[in-house]
Scaffold this motif. Structure first.
Motif, PDB file in Angstrom:
ATOM      1  N   LEU A  14       0.923  -1.156   0.108  1.00  0.00           N
ATOM      2  CA  LEU A  14      -0.151  -0.041  -0.001  1.00  0.00           C
ATOM      3  C   LEU A  14       0.813   1.260  -0.086  1.00  0.00           C
ATOM      4  O   LEU A  14       0.421   2.400  -0.167  1.00  0.00           O
ATOM      5  CB  LEU A  14      -0.760  -0.012   1.265  1.00  0.00           C
ATOM      6  CG  LEU A  14      -2.055  -1.029   1.569  1.00  0.00           C
ATOM      7  CD1 LEU A  14      -2.631  -0.949   2.825  1.00  0.00           C
ATOM      8  CD2 LEU A  14      -3.012  -0.753   0.270  1.00  0.00           C
ATOM      9  N   LEU A  17       0.717   4.227  -2.213  1.00  0.00           N
ATOM     10  CA  LEU A  17      -0.446   5.578  -1.968  1.00  0.00           C
ATOM     11  C   LEU A  17       0.017   6.602  -1.251  1.00  0.00           C
ATOM     12  O   LEU A  17      -0.386   7.971  -1.292  1.00  0.00           O
ATOM     13  CB  LEU A  17      -1.437   4.627  -0.895  1.00  0.00           C
ATOM     14  CG  LEU A  17      -2.568   3.936  -1.665  1.00  0.00           C
ATOM     15  CD1 LEU A  17      -3.353   3.250  -0.455  1.00  0.00           C
ATOM     16  CD2 LEU A  17      -3.222   4.484  -2.627  1.00  0.00           C
ATOM     17  N   LEU A  20       0.407   9.993  -3.086  1.00  0.00           N
ATOM     18  CA  LEU A  20      -0.697  10.817  -3.310  1.00  0.00           C
ATOM     19  C   LEU A  20      -0.662  12.346  -3.049  1.00  0.00           C
ATOM     20  O   LEU A  20      -0.904  13.275  -3.725  1.00  0.00           O
ATOM     21  CB  LEU A  20      -2.162  10.145  -2.695  1.00  0.00           C
ATOM     22  CG  LEU A  20      -3.277  10.320  -3.311  1.00  0.00           C
ATOM     23  CD1 LEU A  20      -3.237   9.780  -4.657  1.00  0.00           C
ATOM     24  CD2 LEU A  20      -4.455   9.638  -2.627  1.00  0.00           C
ATOM     25  N   PRO A  21      -0.246  12.724  -1.779  1.00  0.00           N
ATOM     26  CA  PRO A  21      -0.282  14.087  -1.218  1.00  0.00           C
ATOM     27  C   PRO A  21       0.738  14.906  -2.206  1.00  0.00           C
ATOM     28  O   PRO A  21       0.562  15.980  -2.364  1.00  0.00           O
ATOM     29  CB  PRO A  21       0.136  14.131   0.140  1.00  0.00           C
ATOM     30  CG  PRO A  21       0.195  12.559   0.514  1.00  0.00           C
ATOM     31  CD  PRO A  21       0.092  11.588  -0.627  1.00  0.00           C
ATOM     32  N   ARG A  24      -1.461  15.840  -5.121  1.00  0.00           N
ATOM     33  CA  ARG A  24      -2.640  16.424  -4.619  1.00  0.00           C
ATOM     34  C   ARG A  24      -2.618  17.316  -3.348  1.00  0.00           C
ATOM     35  O   ARG A  24      -1.602  16.908  -2.589  1.00  0.00           O
ATOM     36  CB  ARG A  24      -4.030  15.743  -4.371  1.00  0.00           C
ATOM     37  CG  ARG A  24      -4.434  15.112  -5.764  1.00  0.00           C
ATOM     38  CD  ARG A  24      -5.422  15.977  -6.418  1.00  0.00           C
ATOM     39  NE  ARG A  24      -4.846  16.491  -7.538  1.00  0.00           N
ATOM     40  CZ  ARG A  24      -5.090  17.509  -8.416  1.00  0.00           C
ATOM     41  NH1 ARG A  24      -6.044  18.323  -7.729  1.00  0.00           N
ATOM     42  NH2 ARG A  24      -4.532  17.945  -9.397  1.00  0.00           N
ATOM     43  N   SER A  26      -4.115  18.991   0.256  1.00  0.00           N
ATOM     44  CA  SER A  26      -4.941  18.806   1.209  1.00  0.00           C
ATOM     45  C   SER A  26      -5.811  20.214   1.070  1.00  0.00           C
ATOM     46  O   SER A  26      -6.916  20.247   1.863  1.00  0.00           O
ATOM     47  CB  SER A  26      -4.599  18.313   2.514  1.00  0.00           C
ATOM     48  OG  SER A  26      -3.823  19.527   3.024  1.00  0.00           O
ATOM     49  N   LEU A  51       3.952  20.879   3.590  1.00  0.00           N
ATOM     50  CA  LEU A  51       2.470  20.335   4.012  1.00  0.00           C
ATOM     51  C   LEU A  51       2.122  18.910   3.167  1.00  0.00           C
ATOM     52  O   LEU A  51       1.808  17.754   3.633  1.00  0.00           O
ATOM     53  CB  LEU A  51       1.443  21.150   3.395  1.00  0.00           C
ATOM     54  CG  LEU A  51       1.219  22.269   4.569  1.00  0.00           C
ATOM     55  CD1 LEU A  51       0.147  23.335   4.278  1.00  0.00           C
ATOM     56  CD2 LEU A  51       1.014  21.817   6.209  1.00  0.00           C
ATOM     57  N   GLY A  55       1.870  15.259   4.744  1.00  0.00           N
ATOM     58  CA  GLY A  55       0.560  14.287   4.237  1.00  0.00           C
ATOM     59  C   GLY A  55       1.204  12.832   3.803  1.00  0.00           C
ATOM     60  O   GLY A  55       0.845  11.752   4.377  1.00  0.00           O
ATOM     61  N   ALA A  58       2.691  11.015   7.020  1.00  0.00           N
ATOM     62  CA  ALA A  58       1.414  10.352   7.736  1.00  0.00           C
ATOM     63  C   ALA A  58       0.844   9.201   7.138  1.00  0.00           C
ATOM     64  O   ALA A  58       0.499   8.261   8.031  1.00  0.00           O
ATOM     65  CB  ALA A  58       0.302  11.608   7.851  1.00  0.00           C
ATOM     66  N   ILE A  59       0.675   9.284   5.945  1.00  0.00           N
ATOM     67  CA  ILE A  59       0.105   8.018   5.283  1.00  0.00           C
ATOM     68  C   ILE A  59       1.053   6.871   5.439  1.00  0.00           C
ATOM     69  O   ILE A  59       0.606   5.794   5.649  1.00  0.00           O
ATOM     70  CB  ILE A  59      -0.123   8.531   3.662  1.00  0.00           C
ATOM     71  CG1 ILE A  59      -1.552   9.398   3.638  1.00  0.00           C
ATOM     72  CG2 ILE A  59      -0.667   7.240   3.092  1.00  0.00           C
ATOM     73  CD1 ILE A  59      -1.795   9.700   2.173  1.00  0.00           C
TER      74      ILE A  59
END
Lengths: 333, 329
Positions: A14, A17, A20-21, A24, A26, A51, A55, A58-59
């Motif tokens: 995973l 994933l 992703l940040p 994109r 947040s 930022l 993200g 964190a993921i």
């Protein structure tokens, strides 16, 4: 050596994933007039990337936490006192009798029960030893390889006072014990502890094999002879006029054979459980050789840290979120 | 078009991810009840276990090796805190190598001990399966466990005419568990070994006891050539039969299972014993601490991914709807 690992490695699939940040933000996209003419603002760019990074971290941290991130348990090689010992246990049916040669009556201990209790204490007391277990009766039986798993060893010793088989085939039992030692390549001091209440004639052929094997490798041999009270001892010479043959005096001849092996050999005759205890204490004292042993340190769980890190990053994101300015939509310019 | 309605949704998602992660940090381990088993496995090590008729036709596996592989797999499959002991069977009795021990902590020694089982450990050529099973059940009852008895089920010497099973004097159903039949259905020769352990062909018809002549003769004995009620109650011809050939004796083993209150499983059909053990053995409840942190953490991950993935999804949705409206106009 430190090594990180996941309890459920598949969860690592995973991890992409976490990118992703980077694609994109947040932040909520809002319509605002073009800022192009103002030119770049380095501080904003730094904040924006900070930022996004928060993200990502964190993921990733959450995924690692769910996957069970831990520091692998390690094996530390240490030096201590001990030996590698193969217990060779007689499982013939005479072991079920007590020291007086009768079936044990109420409150009495059978020979094997007494030996079992004391050998278990011995195993528990020997911290750094590797112990293997072989049993013999009519045929030799491999029970456990050299291991430091005390519960397994205790369970194997526990089985020794189960009803046994008919005969005593010491020779092949010894060959099996040597075989168990042979499979272990470490340089540790080695010993075989033979626990029996009798002996039998060892085949000439087997005698030669054993002699060669004992000559090849330095090995201490202990014979814990659980003697039935009133019977002849190991070293007692036969009375005048009786033929001194292995068939008539198997114990005496087994002892003589062991003495010719050219190895450190010691026999302990025990007629009661106190004598067994003494013998085991002495063996314990003798088998104090420097030995390298491995100590396993348990693995340490890092999931908590992973979740903590994720939480921290998310707090950062939440702060940014709270600072977000909402531009009223469609308000007249 | 900017999806304004997403703004609150996103804040909510981030907030819930935050709360769920915080929750993951504080939840304690939860104790749950888990079903575990306590079994003694007895492996038949008689000569007929040397027959190579397990596995597939292209890659035949010796019965003993197949039985050992199945047991090793079971040790890995049993839930932690289950206990397994190991024993052997030949002649007419079980011989306990070690009492049941916990399977996860002691995986390595158990596995190696199984790997070291060898037909040379056998102490007698006979294979009285029924008596051996009864004895093994008694041994198992002593350690308060259930039994797995792996055998091909061939009685050698054969049971007396009529095939009545020896009496079982244990308490039926006290020890539960199963008999696992090892071997194929087709009758195949049994390999023979010399004193040094070299294979020297197979057993011929006259090499093995074909008929048990210790009890009363069968009722049809009068029909046999050379019959004499006193001097030749079994007839005068040497007994013939196919006891020198071996196959898994499903019927005999099923009868034994019924007699002793055990279940029966054929290993060729069911090489995974865990299911059979779960159906047949006494379940024991034990409490284990379970880490439940992954549950809130997974939800937090979903919420957090939503924060980032939602705009992508929204844009994709917008595109589709835009495409559709474009078509309409």
């Amino acid at each position: 050596m430190t090594a990180l690992a996941l309890s459920h490695p598949a969860v690592a699939l995973l991890l992409p994933l976490a990118l992703l940040p980077l694609l994109r933000t947040s932040a909520t996209p809002q319509a605002y007039p073009s800022l192009e003419p103002l030119g770049g603002d380095p501080l904003s760019a730094v904040f924006s990337w900070l930022l996004r990074l928060a993200g990502t971290v964190a993921i990733a941290a959450l995924i690692l936490g769910i996957g069970g991130l831990h520091l692998k348990g390690q094996t530390i090689t240490k030096t201590g006192e001990g030996a590698h010992i193969v217990l060779l246990i007689d499982r013939s049916s005479s072991m079920d009798n007590n020291f007086a040669g009768r079936a044990p009556a109420g409150g009495e201990e059978s020979k094997s029960a007494a030996a079992r209790r004391l050998i278990k204490d011995f195993i528990l007391a020997r911290e750094h030893d590797l112990v293997g277990v072989a049993a013999f009766s009519t045929s030799p039986m491999h029970v456990l390889p050299l291991t430091d798993h005390k519960p397994a060893l205790l369970a194997a010793v526990d089985a020794m006072d189960r009803p046994g088989l008919a005969f005593t085939n010491v020779g092949r039992g010894l060959a099996l014990s040597l075989d168990i030692h042979e499979r272990d390549t470490s340089a540790a001091a080695r010993a075989i502890l033979l626990v029996s209440d009798g002996a039998a004639v060892i085949d000439r052929k087997v005698q030669e094999t054993l002699r060669a094997a004992f000559a090849k490798r330095k090995m201490n041999l202990y014979w814990l002879f659980l003697r039935t009270a009133g019977t002849r001892g190991i070293s007692e010479a036969p009375p005048e006029g009786e033929p001194d043959t292995p068939q008539a005096f198997p114990e005496r001849h087994l002892d003589l054979f062991f003495k010719t092996l050219g190895t450190n050999y010691k026999a302990f005759e025990a007629e009661n459980s106190a004598a067994v205890a003494e013998a085991i204490a002495e063996i314990s004292k003798l088998e104090r050789n420097p030995i390298t042993y491995v100590e396993n340190t348990p693995r340490s769980d890092l999931t908590g840290y992973a979740y903590g890190l994720a939480l921290l990053c998310m707090l950062l994101l939440a702060l940014a979120k709270a600072a977000e300015v909402r531009i009223p939509r469609g308000s007249p310019a | 078009m900017t999806p304004w309605q997403l703004r609150d949704w996103r804040s909510m998602a981030l907030a819930s991810a935050l709360v769920l992660t915080a929750l993951a940090l504080v939840v304690p381990r939860v104790t749950v009840q888990r079903t575990v088993y306590n079994v003694m496995a007895f492996v038949d090590i008689t000569g007929s276990m040397k027959v190579r008729d397990m596995g597939s036709a292209e890659a035949p596996v010796e019965r003993l090796e197949a039985a050992k592989a199945v047991l090793q797999r079971l040790v890995g499959d049993l839930p932690c805190k289950s206990r397994l002991g190991l024993g052997l069977f030949t002649e007419r009795r079980g011989f306990v190598l070690f009492n049941p021990i916990e399977v996860c902590e002691n995986f390595a020694p158990i596995e190696q001990s199984i790997a070291n089982i060898d037909w040379r450990m056998g102490w007698e050529g006979d294979s009285m399966v029924a008596k051996g099973l009864h004895h093994a059940i008694a041994e198992t009852a002593l350690v308060d466990a259930d039994i797995i008895f792996l055998t091909e089920g061939q009685e050698a010497p054969p049971l007396p005419p009529g095939g009545a099973l020896p009496e079982f004097d244990g308490e039926r159903g006290k020890v539960k568990g199963l008999i696992a039949g090892v071997g194929g259905q087709a009758k195949v020769p049994i390999p023979r070994f010399d004193g040094e352990g070299h294979e020297t062909g197979a057993y011929a018809e006259q090499d093995v006891v074909q008929e048990n002549r210790t009890g009363a003769p069968p009722p049809d004995a009068e029909q046999r050539p050379g019959y004499h009620p006193k001097w030749a109650p079994f007839g005068s011809d040497p007994p013939t039969g196919d006891e020198h050939l071996s196959s898994v004796r499903t019927a005999h083993l099923s009868a034994l299972a019924a007699q002793t209150g055990l279940a029966y499983a054929g290993l060729q059909e069911e090489p995974d014993l865990l299911g059979a053990v779960m159906r047949a053995a006494h379940p024991h409840q034990t409490s284990v601490a379970v880490d439940v942190r992954p549950y809130p953490a997974s939800l937090a991950l979903l919420a957090l991914l939503g924060v980032y993935a939602a705009p992508l999804a929204a844009r994709a949705l917008a595109k589709i709807s835009h495409h559709k409206t474009g078509q309409r106009s």
